[in-house]
Design a protein around this motif. Structure first.
Motif, PDB file in Angstrom:
ATOM      1  N   LYS A 177       0.830  -1.200   0.000  1.00  0.00           N
ATOM      2  CA  LYS A 177       0.000   0.000   0.000  1.00  0.00           C
ATOM      3  C   LYS A 177       0.872   1.260   0.000  1.00  0.00           C
ATOM      4  O   LYS A 177       0.560   2.242  -0.690  1.00  0.00           O
ATOM      5  CB  LYS A 177      -0.920   0.014   1.227  1.00  0.00           C
ATOM      6  CG  LYS A 177      -2.114  -0.917   1.125  1.00  0.00           C
ATOM      7  CD  LYS A 177      -3.042  -0.704   2.312  1.00  0.00           C
ATOM      8  CE  LYS A 177      -4.269  -1.597   2.214  1.00  0.00           C
ATOM      9  NZ  LYS A 177      -5.182  -1.375   3.371  1.00  0.00           N
ATOM     10  N   ALA A 178       1.947   1.246   0.775  1.00  0.00           N
ATOM     11  CA  ALA A 178       2.860   2.396   0.807  1.00  0.00           C
ATOM     12  C   ALA A 178       3.500   2.598  -0.558  1.00  0.00           C
ATOM     13  O   ALA A 178       3.650   3.736  -1.025  1.00  0.00           O
ATOM     14  CB  ALA A 178       3.922   2.196   1.878  1.00  0.00           C
ATOM     15  N   LEU A 179       3.871   1.505  -1.231  1.00  0.00           N
ATOM     16  CA  LEU A 179       4.464   1.613  -2.563  1.00  0.00           C
ATOM     17  C   LEU A 179       3.439   2.129  -3.578  1.00  0.00           C
ATOM     18  O   LEU A 179       3.762   2.951  -4.444  1.00  0.00           O
ATOM     19  CB  LEU A 179       5.003   0.250  -3.009  1.00  0.00           C
ATOM     20  CG  LEU A 179       6.220  -0.264  -2.234  1.00  0.00           C
ATOM     21  CD1 LEU A 179       6.539  -1.702  -2.651  1.00  0.00           C
ATOM     22  CD2 LEU A 179       7.427   0.626  -2.462  1.00  0.00           C
ATOM     23  N   ALA A 180       2.204   1.648  -3.463  1.00  0.00           N
ATOM     24  CA  ALA A 180       1.152   2.114  -4.373  1.00  0.00           C
ATOM     25  C   ALA A 180       0.890   3.607  -4.186  1.00  0.00           C
ATOM     26  O   ALA A 180       0.668   4.336  -5.158  1.00  0.00           O
ATOM     27  CB  ALA A 180      -0.133   1.321  -4.142  1.00  0.00           C
ATOM     28  N   GLU A 181       0.925   4.072  -2.933  1.00  0.00           N
ATOM     29  CA  GLU A 181       0.724   5.491  -2.659  1.00  0.00           C
ATOM     30  C   GLU A 181       1.885   6.326  -3.197  1.00  0.00           C
ATOM     31  O   GLU A 181       1.683   7.419  -3.737  1.00  0.00           O
ATOM     32  CB  GLU A 181       0.564   5.722  -1.154  1.00  0.00           C
ATOM     33  CG  GLU A 181      -0.808   5.376  -0.637  1.00  0.00           C
ATOM     34  CD  GLU A 181      -1.861   6.359  -1.147  1.00  0.00           C
ATOM     35  OE1 GLU A 181      -2.100   7.392  -0.482  1.00  0.00           O
ATOM     36  OE2 GLU A 181      -2.443   6.095  -2.221  1.00  0.00           O
ATOM     37  N   ALA A 182       3.102   5.805  -3.051  1.00  0.00           N
ATOM     38  CA  ALA A 182       4.262   6.507  -3.613  1.00  0.00           C
ATOM     39  C   ALA A 182       4.109   6.651  -5.126  1.00  0.00           C
ATOM     40  O   ALA A 182       4.357   7.724  -5.692  1.00  0.00           O
ATOM     41  CB  ALA A 182       5.542   5.750  -3.277  1.00  0.00           C
ATOM     42  N   PHE A 183       3.680   5.575  -5.775  1.00  0.00           N
ATOM     43  CA  PHE A 183       3.490   5.607  -7.230  1.00  0.00           C
ATOM     44  C   PHE A 183       2.388   6.587  -7.602  1.00  0.00           C
ATOM     45  O   PHE A 183       2.517   7.369  -8.552  1.00  0.00           O
ATOM     46  CB  PHE A 183       3.137   4.202  -7.728  1.00  0.00           C
ATOM     47  CG  PHE A 183       3.086   4.091  -9.230  1.00  0.00           C
ATOM     48  CD1 PHE A 183       4.245   3.876  -9.960  1.00  0.00           C
ATOM     49  CD2 PHE A 183       1.884   4.201  -9.913  1.00  0.00           C
ATOM     50  CE1 PHE A 183       4.206   3.777 -11.352  1.00  0.00           C
ATOM     51  CE2 PHE A 183       1.836   4.107 -11.290  1.00  0.00           C
ATOM     52  CZ  PHE A 183       3.001   3.891 -12.012  1.00  0.00           C
ATOM     53  N   ARG A 184       1.304   6.602  -6.842  1.00  0.00           N
ATOM     54  CA  ARG A 184       0.159   7.467  -7.140  1.00  0.00           C
ATOM     55  C   ARG A 184       0.522   8.946  -7.104  1.00  0.00           C
ATOM     56  O   ARG A 184       0.142   9.715  -7.993  1.00  0.00           O
ATOM     57  CB  ARG A 184      -0.971   7.190  -6.140  1.00  0.00           C
ATOM     58  CG  ARG A 184      -2.203   8.075  -6.344  1.00  0.00           C
ATOM     59  CD  ARG A 184      -3.264   7.839  -5.287  1.00  0.00           C
ATOM     60  NE  ARG A 184      -2.833   8.253  -3.951  1.00  0.00           N
ATOM     61  CZ  ARG A 184      -2.854   9.509  -3.511  1.00  0.00           C
ATOM     62  NH1 ARG A 184      -3.236  10.502  -4.313  1.00  0.00           N
ATOM     63  NH2 ARG A 184      -2.473   9.798  -2.274  1.00  0.00           N
ATOM     64  N   VAL A 185       1.255   9.358  -6.077  1.00  0.00           N
ATOM     65  CA  VAL A 185       1.507  10.798  -5.907  1.00  0.00           C
ATOM     66  C   VAL A 185       2.636  11.310  -6.798  1.00  0.00           C
ATOM     67  O   VAL A 185       2.764  12.519  -6.999  1.00  0.00           O
ATOM     68  CB  VAL A 185       1.815  11.150  -4.433  1.00  0.00           C
ATOM     69  CG1 VAL A 185       0.666  10.748  -3.536  1.00  0.00           C
ATOM     70  CG2 VAL A 185       3.125  10.531  -3.952  1.00  0.00           C
ATOM     71  N   LEU A 186       3.440  10.413  -7.343  1.00  0.00           N
ATOM     72  CA  LEU A 186       4.541  10.852  -8.205  1.00  0.00           C
ATOM     73  C   LEU A 186       4.048  11.229  -9.601  1.00  0.00           C
ATOM     74  O   LEU A 186       3.153  10.592 -10.154  1.00  0.00           O
ATOM     75  CB  LEU A 186       5.594   9.754  -8.329  1.00  0.00           C
ATOM     76  CG  LEU A 186       6.601   9.627  -7.179  1.00  0.00           C
ATOM     77  CD1 LEU A 186       7.441   8.366  -7.345  1.00  0.00           C
ATOM     78  CD2 LEU A 186       7.506  10.863  -7.114  1.00  0.00           C
ATOM     79  N   LYS A 187       4.660  12.262 -10.155  1.00  0.00           N
ATOM     80  CA  LYS A 187       4.426  12.606 -11.554  1.00  0.00           C
ATOM     81  C   LYS A 187       5.100  11.567 -12.440  1.00  0.00           C
ATOM     82  O   LYS A 187       5.990  10.832 -11.998  1.00  0.00           O
ATOM     83  CB  LYS A 187       5.034  13.979 -11.879  1.00  0.00           C
ATOM     84  CG  LYS A 187       4.474  15.132 -11.076  1.00  0.00           C
ATOM     85  CD  LYS A 187       5.237  16.411 -11.399  1.00  0.00           C
ATOM     86  CE  LYS A 187       4.782  17.577 -10.553  1.00  0.00           C
ATOM     87  NZ  LYS A 187       5.577  18.802 -10.828  1.00  0.00           N
ATOM     88  N   ARG A 188       4.718  11.531 -13.688  1.00  0.00           N
ATOM     89  CA  ARG A 188       5.434  10.679 -14.638  1.00  0.00           C
ATOM     90  C   ARG A 188       6.860  11.210 -14.772  1.00  0.00           C
ATOM     91  O   ARG A 188       7.062  12.400 -14.944  1.00  0.00           O
ATOM     92  CB  ARG A 188       4.728  10.644 -15.984  1.00  0.00           C
ATOM     93  CG  ARG A 188       3.360   9.985 -15.900  1.00  0.00           C
ATOM     94  CD  ARG A 188       2.886   9.425 -17.228  1.00  0.00           C
ATOM     95  NE  ARG A 188       1.639   8.681 -17.049  1.00  0.00           N
ATOM     96  CZ  ARG A 188       1.571   7.413 -16.661  1.00  0.00           C
ATOM     97  NH1 ARG A 188       2.675   6.748 -16.411  1.00  0.00           N
ATOM     98  NH2 ARG A 188       0.400   6.816 -16.523  1.00  0.00           N
ATOM     99  N   GLY A 189       7.810  10.322 -14.678  1.00  0.00           N
ATOM    100  CA  GLY A 189       9.211  10.721 -14.662  1.00  0.00           C
ATOM    101  C   GLY A 189       9.730  10.901 -13.254  1.00  0.00           C
ATOM    102  O   GLY A 189      10.921  11.109 -13.047  1.00  0.00           O
ATOM    103  N   GLY A 190       8.833  10.814 -12.250  1.00  0.00           N
ATOM    104  CA  GLY A 190       9.250  10.976 -10.858  1.00  0.00           C
ATOM    105  C   GLY A 190       9.984   9.758 -10.336  1.00  0.00           C
ATOM    106  O   GLY A 190       9.760   8.631 -10.787  1.00  0.00           O
ATOM    107  N   ARG A 191      10.823   9.979  -9.371  1.00  0.00           N
ATOM    108  CA  ARG A 191      11.694   8.920  -8.870  1.00  0.00           C
ATOM    109  C   ARG A 191      11.372   8.544  -7.431  1.00  0.00           C
ATOM    110  O   ARG A 191      11.166   9.405  -6.580  1.00  0.00           O
ATOM    111  CB  ARG A 191      13.156   9.356  -8.957  1.00  0.00           C
ATOM    112  CG  ARG A 191      14.148   8.220  -8.677  1.00  0.00           C
ATOM    113  CD  ARG A 191      15.569   8.706  -8.820  1.00  0.00           C
ATOM    114  NE  ARG A 191      16.532   7.632  -8.606  1.00  0.00           N
ATOM    115  CZ  ARG A 191      17.791   7.815  -8.267  1.00  0.00           C
ATOM    116  NH1 ARG A 191      18.249   9.044  -8.101  1.00  0.00           N
ATOM    117  NH2 ARG A 191      18.608   6.787  -8.096  1.00  0.00           N
ATOM    118  N   PHE A 192      11.321   7.257  -7.173  1.00  0.00           N
ATOM    119  CA  PHE A 192      11.158   6.683  -5.838  1.00  0.00           C
ATOM    120  C   PHE A 192      12.530   6.236  -5.354  1.00  0.00           C
ATOM    121  O   PHE A 192      13.278   5.577  -6.067  1.00  0.00           O
ATOM    122  CB  PHE A 192      10.215   5.476  -5.914  1.00  0.00           C
ATOM    123  CG  PHE A 192      10.182   4.628  -4.668  1.00  0.00           C
ATOM    124  CD1 PHE A 192       9.382   4.987  -3.592  1.00  0.00           C
ATOM    125  CD2 PHE A 192      10.948   3.482  -4.578  1.00  0.00           C
ATOM    126  CE1 PHE A 192       9.323   4.198  -2.448  1.00  0.00           C
ATOM    127  CE2 PHE A 192      10.906   2.682  -3.440  1.00  0.00           C
ATOM    128  CZ  PHE A 192      10.094   3.047  -2.370  1.00  0.00           C
TER     129      PHE A 192
END
Length: 277
Positions: A177-192
Motif C-alpha cells: 500500500k505504501a508503494l502504491a501510494e508513492a506511485f500514485r503521488v509521483l508525476k510521470r518521470g518521478g523517482r522513488f
C-alpha cells in the motif's frame, strides 16, 4: 514550476526487476508481523507508534551508538543519490532526509523547492522540527511538516517530482500500500528512492552481524534508552523485511520501472530506486 523530474541513477546496481509473486498475498492476511510476533493488522500501527514514541527523544543518539555513526554516512550517500536540482516538489516519508538535503545540497536545491516531510508519529515530527531549528532550518519555507500515513497519503495524484523514504517502510503494516501510494503521488518521470536496513548474506559477516544485532543492540537500548523491547523489535523487523530481490520485485509490481538497488556494508542497508514512466 518544473516539468517532470529528469532521472539519473548514480552508481546503483542495474538489475531489471519483474514481479516475482503477488505482493498482496504476501501481506494481505488477518494478521501481520510485529518483529517475530504475529499481531492483528489493526494493532500493528499502534504498536509501531508506541515504539517510535518511546525512542523519539533518543533517536539520533541510539542510531549513532548502534551503527558507530555510520547511519550518517548512509544518509549522506542516499541524499547524494537524488537529483535535488531538478525536483521541485518532493515527498519525504519519515523525516530526516530533507533537512540533510538542504544542508549538504544547498547549492543544488532550487529556491522554489518544497520538501513535504511526512511522518505518522507526532513525536518524531516534533523531534525533526527541533533538529531543523538547531541546524538553522527552523524558518526555512522549503520544509513543510505533515503528519500523515504512508499508506494513505494526503496528496493529490501526480503531484510530486520525487519520493524518498529512509528507514521507515519496514514499519508500515502493508508495504504494498505504501508503494502504491508513492506511485500514485509521483508525476510521470518521478523517482522513488528508499533507504532501508536489509539482509546480509556473506557467511562469516552474517554470523557476526546476527550476534551483534540480537545480543548487543537490545542491551544498548536498555542501558541508554531504558527500552530493550523497542530495540528488540527493531532487530526482528529487519529480519522480517523482504530480501533485496523480493523488495525490488514489490517495487516493480507497484508500477515502477528501472528498479535497481545498491547494497551498502555488505547488505546491512540497501538503497532501492524506481521510476514512474
Amino acid at each position: 514550476m518544473a516539468t517532470a523530474l529528469r532521472l539519473i541513477s548514480r552508481g546503483l546496481r542495474k538489475n531489471t526487476f519483474v514481479p516475482l509473486y503477488n505482493s498482496c498475498s504476501f501481506l494481505h492476511t488477518h494478521s501481520t508481523s510485529f518483529g517475530y510476533k504475529e499481531v492483528k493488522e489493526e494493532e500493528k500501527s499502534r504498536l509501531v507508534g508506541n515504539v517510535f514514541t518511546s525512542v523519539a527523544t533518543n533517536y539520533d543518539l541510539m542510531n549513532d551508538l548502534m551503527s558507530g555513526g555510520m547511519h550518517r554516512l548512509w544518509k549522506e550517500k542516499f541524499v547524494f543519490s537524488f537529483d535535488w536540482d531538478v525536483a521541485f516538489r518532493i515527498l519525504e516519508s519519515i523525516n530526516d532526509v530533507g533537512r540533510r538535503a538542504l544542508r549538504d545540497q544547498d547549492d543544488n536545491v532550487p529556491e522554489e523547492t518544497q520538501i513535504f516531510v511526512c511522518d505518522i508519529n507526532s513525536n518524531m515530527l516534533t523531534v525533526g522540527k527541533k533538529r531543523a531549528q538547531e541546524r538553522g532550518f527552523g524558518e526555512d519555507k522549503s520544509l513543510v511538516w505533515v503528519e500523515g500515513d504512508a499508506e494513505e497519503l494526503k496528496f493529490e495524484d501526480n503531484s510530486m517530482d520525487g519520493y524518498t523514504i529512509a528507514f521507515g517502510i519496514r514499519n508500515v503494516t502493508h508495504i504494498e500500500k505504501a508503494l502504491a501510494e508513492a506511485f500514485r503521488v509521483l508525476k510521470r518521470g518521478g523517482r522513488f528512492l528508499c533507504l532501508e536496513l536489509s539482509h546480509v548474506e556473506l557467511p562469516i559477516f552474517k554470523e557476526l552481524y546476527d550476534f551483534y544485532s540480537f545480543s548487543v543492540i537490545p542491551v544498548i537500548g536498555e542501558l541508554v534508552a531504558g527500552d530493550r523491547e523497542s530495540y528488540q523489535y527493531l532487530v526482528e523487523s529487519v529480519r522480517r523485511f523482504p530480501t533485496q530481490e523480493k523488495f525490488g520485485s514489490m517495487i516493480a509490481e507497484a508500477g515502477f520501472q528501472n528498479v535497481e538497488y545498491e547494497n551498502l556494508v555488505g547488505g546491512v542497508v540497501a538503497i532501492h530506486s524506481g521510476i514512474k514512466f
